[in-house]
Each structure stands twice: as C-alpha cells, then as structure tokens.
Design an enzyme around this catalytic site. Structure first.
Site, PDB file in Angstrom:
ATOM      1  CB  SER A  56      -0.240   0.270   1.282  1.00 50.70           C
ATOM      2  OG  SER A  56      -1.695  -1.209   1.198  1.00 50.70           O
TER       3      SER A  56
HETATM    4  N1  SAH Z   1      -0.684  -5.438   4.101  1.00 51.20           N
HETATM    5  C1  SAH Z   1      -0.228  -5.599   2.512  1.00 51.20           C
HETATM    6  C2  SAH Z   1      -0.441  -5.067   1.738  1.00 51.20           C
HETATM    7  C3  SAH Z   1      -0.810  -5.881   1.520  1.00 51.20           C
HETATM    8  S1  SAH Z   1      -1.811  -6.343  -1.022  1.00 51.20           S
HETATM    9  C4  SAH Z   1       1.487  -4.957   3.005  1.00 51.20           C
HETATM   10  O1  SAH Z   1       1.587  -3.767   4.237  1.00 51.20           O
HETATM   11  O2  SAH Z   1       2.245  -5.209   2.311  1.00 51.20           O
HETATM   12  C5  SAH Z   1      -2.851  -7.671   0.211  1.00 51.20           C
HETATM   13  C6  SAH Z   1      -3.222  -8.691   0.034  1.00 51.20           C
HETATM   14  O3  SAH Z   1      -4.159  -9.486  -0.190  1.00 51.20           O
HETATM   15  C7  SAH Z   1      -1.829  -9.174  -0.715  1.00 51.20           C
HETATM   16  O4  SAH Z   1      -0.886  -9.682  -0.988  1.00 51.20           O
HETATM   17  C8  SAH Z   1      -3.416 -10.771  -1.204  1.00 51.20           C
HETATM   18  O5  SAH Z   1      -2.722 -11.466  -2.684  1.00 51.20           O
HETATM   19  C9  SAH Z   1      -4.002 -11.087  -0.043  1.00 51.20           C
HETATM   20  N2  SAH Z   1      -5.689 -11.234  -0.089  1.00 51.20           N
HETATM   21  C10 SAH Z   1      -6.265 -11.129  -0.784  1.00 51.20           C
HETATM   22  N3  SAH Z   1      -7.322 -11.729   0.098  1.00 51.20           N
HETATM   23  C11 SAH Z   1      -6.954 -12.560   0.198  1.00 51.20           C
HETATM   24  C12 SAH Z   1      -7.548 -13.678   1.734  1.00 51.20           C
HETATM   25  N4  SAH Z   1      -8.496 -13.986   1.398  1.00 51.20           N
HETATM   26  N5  SAH Z   1      -6.628 -13.909   2.359  1.00 51.20           N
HETATM   27  C13 SAH Z   1      -5.501 -14.052   3.096  1.00 51.20           C
HETATM   28  N6  SAH Z   1      -5.014 -13.358   2.030  1.00 51.20           N
HETATM   29  C14 SAH Z   1      -5.621 -12.666   0.822  1.00 51.20           C
END
Ligand code: SAH
Length: 209
Positions: A56
C-alpha cells in the site's frame, strides 16, 4: 519524496499519536519492497510486489495504522500480509506482550512476508484464506484487512472481541472502496465510513470469488 518529508506531512495532517509516528519512522519500508524499487521507497505511491499484488501507499498505511487505534499488548489479526510492512509496524506498536497474526493466500507472498518478518518475534504469518479469519488464535482486539471485500465477512466480526475494532475497505472490486471502521459494541456493529481508497480484491469464501 524523502522519508523526512513524509513524516512531517503525517505529523501535520494524519498522525495524532506520537508513538505511531515513532514507529513509522523506525520501520524501514525499503526492506519490504523489491530491490528494483528501492529508490521509490518513500515516494507516496503503492508499489508492485509479487503476483500482481501491491504494498500500500505509505500514507494509506499511516492512515490505517492510526484508524485501527492499536495499543501495546494487543492481539491483532491482519488479512493480506503482502510485503509484511503493515505487520512490522503493528508488531512494533503491540510490543513483546502483544501478537500479530497475518494471513496471506498467495504462497509466494506468504514466503516473502515470512522472510521479511523473520526478526519480528511477535508476528506469525499464516498461509490461507483470511476472509474466514483465523479462528485458532481468536478473539482479537483488532482486525485489519488490507484487501477490498464485497462486505464485512461474518467470521471476521465473530472473531473480534467486544469493544474491538475491525478496519476494512468495502465495495466495488477494482473501482474503489470505502474504508469502514467497525466497532463491536454489545455484540453489534457500529460502522463509520473513513473515506475512499483503492485496494486489490480480497479473494476467498467470504470475499470476492
Ligand atoms: N498489508 C500488505 C499489503 C497487502 S496487498 C503490505 O503491508 O504490504 C493485499 C494482500 O492481500 C495481497 O498480498 C493478496 O494476495 C492478499 N489477499 C487477498 N485475498 C486474501 C485472502 N482471502 N486471504 C489472505 N490474503 C488475501
């Protein structure tokens, strides 16, 4: 932008809690992104990580951290470990008496986050569908979802403690979401809309299919 400028901007516009500001200053975002993007670590933009996912925008992480109202000693569930950066920040805030559980559905990112977080002893990275939460370690003081959901998944609300806070971007797939802060008050939802954001979708049983 340099880190100093971002911190000044947050101090003046977003972060009211001095401790959160200190932690944002301490955790090196450059260590959580891909080598080829290192020069952009403190540009206020999301960056691609692996498998079409993103870390993000720094200001979104700052905003969400403050909106979650995390406290020392708390047990926090994060859905969407991604790069591990948000989990690292929460880890520093809850300290050694607290615990962060962060769930990631994509294997490569699970491995990536685990590696980046290996020195954060109060963080556990779990591979799985976080739209179902993670019942084994529940209930949680706080739950933060860093992917966009069609609505508030029931299992997440169920795994939240009374007076707990669930922060989640809801609605619209790729077209933008509203950031909801949901409190559990006498077992019921009290939701506030904190504004518009854009996230990658939460994919899973209680997310997008
Ligand atoms: N918090 C992260 C940003 C994550 S982007 C950071 O600090 O970098 C969103 C993430 O959510 C992605 O890696 C994606 O693969 C994950 N995601 C999407 N659906 C999900 C689910 N049902 N369970 C776990 N992770 C999920």
């Amino acid at each position: 932008m340099e880190k100093k400028k971002l911190l000044k901007y947050w101090k003046n516009n977003i972060i009211r809690d001095e401790r959160i500001l200190k932690v944002l200053e301490k955790v090196p975002r450059e260590n959580f992104i891909l080598e080829e993007h290192k020069d952009y670590a403190y540009v206020d933009e999301p960056l691609p990580i692996l498998k079409g996912q993103t870390i993000s925008q720094p200001t979104t992480v700052a905003f969400m951290t403050q909106a979650l109202e995390p406290k020392k000693g708390q047990r926090i569930l994060e859905i969407g470990a991604g790069s591990g950066y948000q989990a690292a920040i929460l880890s520093e805030i809850v300290g050694t008496k607290g615990k962060i559980i962060t769930v990631e559905r994509i294997y490569e990112l699970f491995e990536y986050a685990k590696d980046k977080l290996k020195d954060y002893s109060n963080v556990e990275v779990i591979l799985g569908d976080g739209s179902k939460g993670y019942e084994k370690e529940s209930p949680y003081d706080r739950i933060i979802v860093t992917a966009a959901a069609p609505n508030v998944p029931d299992p997440l609300f169920d795994q939240l403690k009374e007076n707990g806070i669930l922060l989640i971007p809801v609605g619209g797939g790729f077209f933008g979401q509203k950031m909801l802060r949901v409190k559990k008050i006498k077992g019921k939802k009290e939701a506030e809309n904190l504004g518009s954001f854009i996230f990658v979708p939460l994919i899973g049983e209680f997310g997008f299919k």
